[in-house]
Design an enzyme around this catalytic site. Sequence first.
Site, PDB file in Angstrom:
ATOM      1  N   GLN A  95      52.513  17.402  16.385  1.00 13.28           N
ATOM      2  CA  GLN A  95      52.101  18.554  15.706  1.00 13.28           C
ATOM      3  C   GLN A  95      50.780  18.423  14.853  1.00 13.28           C
ATOM      4  O   GLN A  95      49.876  19.250  14.703  1.00 13.28           O
ATOM      5  CB  GLN A  95      53.141  19.036  14.617  1.00 13.28           C
ATOM      6  CG  GLN A  95      54.437  19.652  15.286  1.00 13.28           C
ATOM      7  CD  GLN A  95      55.100  18.591  16.117  1.00 13.28           C
ATOM      8  OE1 GLN A  95      55.352  17.611  15.803  1.00 13.28           O
ATOM      9  NE2 GLN A  95      55.713  19.326  17.337  1.00 13.28           N
ATOM     10  N   THR A 127      52.194  12.633  14.715  1.00  7.85           N
ATOM     11  CA  THR A 127      52.899  13.232  15.278  1.00  7.85           C
ATOM     12  C   THR A 127      52.301  14.392  16.328  1.00  7.85           C
ATOM     13  O   THR A 127      51.005  14.624  15.852  1.00  7.85           O
ATOM     14  CB  THR A 127      53.947  14.309  14.330  1.00  7.85           C
ATOM     15  OG1 THR A 127      53.057  15.069  13.793  1.00  7.85           O
ATOM     16  CG2 THR A 127      54.973  13.351  13.568  1.00  7.85           C
ATOM     17  N   GLU A 170      51.837   7.125  15.465  1.00  6.41           N
ATOM     18  CA  GLU A 170      50.328   7.158  15.528  1.00  6.41           C
ATOM     19  C   GLU A 170      50.044   8.977  15.246  1.00  6.41           C
ATOM     20  O   GLU A 170      48.861   9.087  15.824  1.00  6.41           O
ATOM     21  CB  GLU A 170      49.810   6.619  16.412  1.00  6.41           C
ATOM     22  CG  GLU A 170      49.831   4.975  16.467  1.00  6.41           C
ATOM     23  CD  GLU A 170      48.689   4.452  17.206  1.00  6.41           C
ATOM     24  OE1 GLU A 170      47.928   4.759  17.378  1.00  6.41           O
ATOM     25  OE2 GLU A 170      48.997   3.176  17.482  1.00  6.41           O
ATOM     26  N   ILE A 230      57.060   0.420  10.076  1.00 10.83           N
ATOM     27  CA  ILE A 230      56.034  -0.557  10.699  1.00 10.83           C
ATOM     28  C   ILE A 230      56.512  -1.487  11.947  1.00 10.83           C
ATOM     29  O   ILE A 230      57.569  -1.902  11.711  1.00 10.83           O
ATOM     30  CB  ILE A 230      55.772  -1.696   9.577  1.00 10.83           C
ATOM     31  CG1 ILE A 230      55.402  -0.750   8.137  1.00 10.83           C
ATOM     32  CG2 ILE A 230      54.638  -2.618   9.680  1.00 10.83           C
ATOM     33  CD1 ILE A 230      54.370   0.130   8.461  1.00 10.83           C
ATOM     34  N   ALA A 256      55.172   9.447   2.661  1.00 10.97           N
ATOM     35  CA  ALA A 256      53.856   9.583   2.933  1.00 10.97           C
ATOM     36  C   ALA A 256      53.425   9.182   4.550  1.00 10.97           C
ATOM     37  O   ALA A 256      53.163   8.013   4.751  1.00 10.97           O
ATOM     38  CB  ALA A 256      52.724   8.852   2.249  1.00 10.97           C
ATOM     39  N   ASP A 308      41.804   7.099  15.949  1.00  8.48           N
ATOM     40  CA  ASP A 308      41.032   7.583  16.962  1.00  8.48           C
ATOM     41  C   ASP A 308      40.858   6.723  18.176  1.00  8.48           C
ATOM     42  O   ASP A 308      40.823   7.369  19.471  1.00  8.48           O
ATOM     43  CB  ASP A 308      39.573   8.057  16.590  1.00  8.48           C
ATOM     44  CG  ASP A 308      39.375   9.268  15.661  1.00  8.48           C
ATOM     45  OD1 ASP A 308      40.579  10.002  15.667  1.00  8.48           O
ATOM     46  OD2 ASP A 308      38.551   9.428  14.920  1.00  8.48           O
ATOM     47  N   GLY A 368      74.944  13.133  36.616  1.00  2.81           N
ATOM     48  CA  GLY A 368      75.745  12.140  35.775  1.00  2.81           C
ATOM     49  C   GLY A 368      75.289  10.811  35.732  1.00  2.81           C
ATOM     50  O   GLY A 368      75.642  10.270  34.569  1.00  2.81           O
ATOM     51  N   CYS A 394      49.835  -1.234   8.716  1.00  2.00           N
ATOM     52  CA  CYS A 394      50.742  -0.607   7.424  1.00  2.00           C
ATOM     53  C   CYS A 394      50.101   0.669   6.710  1.00  2.00           C
ATOM     54  O   CYS A 394      49.154   0.155   5.950  1.00  2.00           O
ATOM     55  CB  CYS A 394      51.058  -1.669   6.400  1.00  2.00           C
ATOM     56  SG  CYS A 394      51.939  -3.176   7.120  1.00  2.00           S
ATOM     57  N   LYS A 432      72.973  11.365  48.608  1.00  2.00           N
ATOM     58  CA  LYS A 432      73.308  12.235  49.507  1.00  2.00           C
ATOM     59  C   LYS A 432      74.275  13.339  49.066  1.00  2.00           C
ATOM     60  O   LYS A 432      75.199  13.220  48.157  1.00  2.00           O
ATOM     61  CB  LYS A 432      74.158  11.539  50.925  1.00  2.00           C
ATOM     62  CG  LYS A 432      73.184  10.875  51.858  1.00  2.00           C
ATOM     63  CD  LYS A 432      73.589  10.344  53.033  1.00  2.00           C
ATOM     64  CE  LYS A 432      72.949   9.654  53.916  1.00  2.00           C
ATOM     65  NZ  LYS A 432      73.459   9.305  55.123  1.00  2.00           N
TER      66      LYS A 432
END
Length: 380
Positions: free
Chosen positions: A368, A366, A364, A156, A129, A238, A341, A123, A267
């Site tokens: 970025q 982003t 964990e 979470i 945040a 990490d 499709g 958590c 096919k």
Amino acid sequence: MSFDLTSEQRAFRDVMHNFVDERIAPNAARYDRDQVYPQDSFNACVEMELPSLGVPEAYGGAGADMVTQAIMAEELARGCASTSVTLLISKLGMLPIMNFASEEIKHQYLPRIANGEIQASYCLSEADAGSDVAAMRCRAVRDGDDYILNGSKYWITNVGVSETYTVFASTNQEARSHGITCFLVEKDWGVQFPKHEDKLGLRASPTGEVVFNDVRVPASHRIGAEGEGFKIAMHTLDRSRPTIGAQAVGIAQASIDYAAQYMKGRKAFGAPIADLQGLRFMLADMAIRTEAARALVYRACATIDAGDPENQLTYLGAAAKSFASDTAMSVSTDAVQLLGGYGFTKEFPVERFMRDAKITQIYEGTNQVQRVVISKYLLK
């Protein structure tokens, strides 16, 4: 440094491959459709003693190396990404315990995680945040031999299912990141779960809000010293990000496997579409990217096993997680394209692979944020 698998790791991979095909993959579409926790699949993993892999032998676990744990994460995700994250989240929740808790706390909880008796959640994030962890509002105030915990956590994993919650809360809001402290909280101490999310992917893995209203936490369940929570959180991520990369590799591999099988049977113009060079090259590019991602994940995991001798883990973990998850997203999207499709329908699994892949680019940290971490390492 060699990245070849040992004979034991190859044997484990083969066992996991067969196990996933027989016990995990057949349940995946049903659990995804019904948005139900994959209990049968988790029970099968417990029978295989998979929760013990990430727990040290001293506390009842198998003490497996990180490359072996990555193999487990990849193979499980190849069959069912939701089941994979169910195994990974308990390891994430227990990493602060393994590395920073007292021996009493370790012996109290880790053996129960190893045998599958209980599960754990991590958590850290809040509604306002996420990437900016230091902005958290969840607070813990000392009261004698306890702390009083108030606030909420969002996004979470395993919410409501887990029996323990590793919670990061501010014990000094003015100090921001230097005022964050880590706690181990049991569900039965008054933790509430008011909301579950209806998600795009990983639909069999429950995600939602965790609320603490005057929850009393014994000081013995503080992990590390006051103010060490941010350091503990980053140390933990990490060491967990490479296995998110492994999960992404598994999703990518599932996409390749299904697309290749489909191409040989479908096919067009009087011949299997596998004969069309443009489509063959798409499949080849999918495999190239996935193999590169797998190698980077193994590199990061081997660095953990070696004790991070060159202080590269933060960089390598971020690189492995971001590259592997970007690969899973692109490869699964290409698999949908190769099925045409049919790939857009729920009758075929590639649309699920694509939906599941997306979250690996987000949770964990982003991708970025991972690039911020990587560039900071390169420019230090």
